[in-house]
Design an enzyme around this catalytic site. Structure first.
Site, short mmCIF file in Angstrom:
data_model
loop_
_atom_site.label_atom_id
_atom_site.label_comp_id
_atom_site.label_asym_id
_atom_site.label_seq_id
_atom_site.Cartn_x
_atom_site.Cartn_y
_atom_site.Cartn_z
N ASN A 10 0.77 1.45 4.85
CA ASN A 10 0.75 1.33 3.40
C ASN A 10 -0.47 0.49 3.05
OD1 ASN A 10 1.13 0.92 0.69
ND2 ASN A 10 2.87 -0.48 0.92
N TRP A 11 -1.51 1.16 2.59
CA TRP A 11 -2.78 0.45 2.34
C TRP A 11 -2.72 -0.39 1.08
CZ3 TRP A 11 -7.45 4.25 3.57
CH2 TRP A 11 -7.37 4.62 4.92
N LYS A 12 -1.72 -0.17 0.24
CA LYS A 12 -1.59 -0.89 -1.04
C LYS A 12 -2.87 -0.73 -1.87
CE LYS A 12 1.47 -4.11 1.24
NZ LYS A 12 2.39 -5.18 1.00
N HIS A 95 8.79 1.15 -3.44
CA HIS A 95 8.33 -0.05 -2.74
C HIS A 95 8.72 -1.28 -3.58
CE1 HIS A 95 5.72 -3.05 -0.91
NE2 HIS A 95 5.65 -2.25 0.14
N GLU A 97 7.17 -3.83 -4.34
CA GLU A 97 6.13 -4.27 -5.29
C GLU A 97 6.20 -3.44 -6.57
OE1 GLU A 97 2.84 -3.97 -2.54
OE2 GLU A 97 3.70 -5.63 -1.40
N GLU A 167 12.86 -2.60 4.07
CA GLU A 167 11.84 -3.64 3.99
C GLU A 167 12.40 -4.88 3.29
OE1 GLU A 167 7.64 -1.88 4.27
OE2 GLU A 167 8.20 -1.88 2.17
N GLY A 173 4.36 -8.99 3.82
CA GLY A 173 3.11 -9.71 3.60
C GLY A 173 3.20 -11.21 3.82
N SER A 213 5.85 -7.26 7.86
CA SER A 213 5.08 -8.00 8.86
C SER A 213 5.18 -7.41 10.27
CB SER A 213 5.47 -9.48 8.84
OG SER A 213 5.17 -10.04 7.57
N GLY A 234 2.05 -2.71 6.32
CA GLY A 234 1.08 -3.06 5.29
C GLY A 234 -0.20 -3.61 5.90
N GLY A 235 -0.31 -4.94 5.94
CA GLY A 235 -1.53 -5.61 6.37
C GLY A 235 -2.13 -5.09 7.66
C1 PEP Z 1 4.53 -3.07 3.12
O1 PEP Z 1 3.65 -3.17 2.31
O2 PEP Z 1 5.32 -2.14 3.02
C2 PEP Z 1 4.61 -4.03 4.22
C3 PEP Z 1 5.61 -3.97 5.03
O3 PEP Z 1 3.61 -4.98 4.29
P1 PEP Z 1 3.32 -5.97 5.53
O4 PEP Z 1 3.35 -5.14 6.78
O5 PEP Z 1 1.96 -6.54 5.24
O6 PEP Z 1 4.39 -7.01 5.53
#
Ligand code: PEP
Length: 248
Positions: A10-12, A95, A97, A167, A173, A213, A234-235
């Site tokens: 997930n590049w956000k 998501h 967010e 999640e 994040g 994470s 994500g990251g």
């Molecule tokens: C996400 O954005 O869905 C996510 C899990 O981010 P991260 O891996 O950075 O926690």
């Protein structure tokens, strides 16, 4: 039948179109694992160049959001039909967010899930509890509510093909991953919820990811759990480490 793992980035709101193309080139040889479906969920403006950049590879492209209406006066939105026409296969729906910053509620998400499915997209439906909910001991009640609300009117045959991403909001994040036991417990609970709503075969078929994470160091242990079928990342999806997660 064994469920195939699925690892989605997930590049956000990261990566300009040119940066996106460069990242695809960097990751190309690192994300090859025939046992894993690999997906890049990218910002809307990156969809077309990324689809071009991953042509001929094992990578599929996903969107990070879509609207449920087919077309019309919805300034700024993107329809499922537009995504399908561009070659998108997956779409993240719900998501945390988007639930939090953009106030997307479960009634809206249910419409999006149904629209995505009818257009031929695979939803990656996200659910997850806040730290407060976890500490209050209502994690599973909350997640069951989300899953049941978001899947109203979705048939067993359709659910078999969707992806659910668990999640925990407090793990996104933050660098704070859920323990393997916490992640497995909830993913198992989601499968039990699907079994109650539908049947055992549907519950056995649906793929459930863990997200929060995930990194090169914890992916193997998480993905080895019986009810965790991969990850939403994500990251760590924005760097070479994503290859290590895919090839865990
Ligand atoms: C996400 O954005 O869905 C996510 C899990 O981010 P991260 O891996 O950075 O926690």
């Amino acid at each position: 039948m064994a469920r195939k793992k699925i690892v989605a980035g997930n590049w956000k709101m990261n990566m300009t179109p040119s940066q996106a193309v460069a990242l695809c080139a960097q990751l190309k040889d690192l994300v090859v694992n025939p046992d894993v479906d690999v997906v890049y969920c990218v910002p809307a403006i990156d969809i077309v160049p990324v689809i071009e950049a991953v042509k001929g590879t094992n990578v599929q492209v996903g969107a990070e959001n879509m609207y449920f209406e087919e077309k019309g006066a919805y300034t700024g939105e993107i329809s499922a039909e537009m995504l399908v026409d561009a070659g998108v296969k997956y779409v993240i729906i719900g998501h945390s967010e988007r639930r939090d910053y953009f106030k997307e509620d479960d009634a809206l998400l249910n419409k999006k899930v149904k629209k995505a499915i009818s257009a031929g997209l695979t939803p990656i439906l996200c659910c997850g509890e806040s730290l407060e909910q976890r500490e209050m001991g209502v994690t599973m009640d909350w997640i069951r509510f989300q899953i049941k609300s978001d899947l109203v009117g979705v048939t067993a045959d359709q659910v078999k093909d969707i992806v659910i991403a668990y999640e925990p909001i407090w793990a996104i994040g933050t660098g704070k991953t859920a323990t393997t036991e916490q992640a497995e417990e909830v993913c198992k609970g989601i499968r039990e919820c699907i079994c109650e709503m539908y049947d055992e075969a549907t519950a056995a078929a649906v793929r459930i990811q863990y997200g929060g994470s995930v990194n090169a160091g914890n992916a193997a242990e998480l993905f080895a759990q019986p009810d965790i079928d991969g990850g939403l990342v994500g990251g760590a999806s924005l760097k070479a480490d994503f290859g290590k997660i895919v090839c865990y």
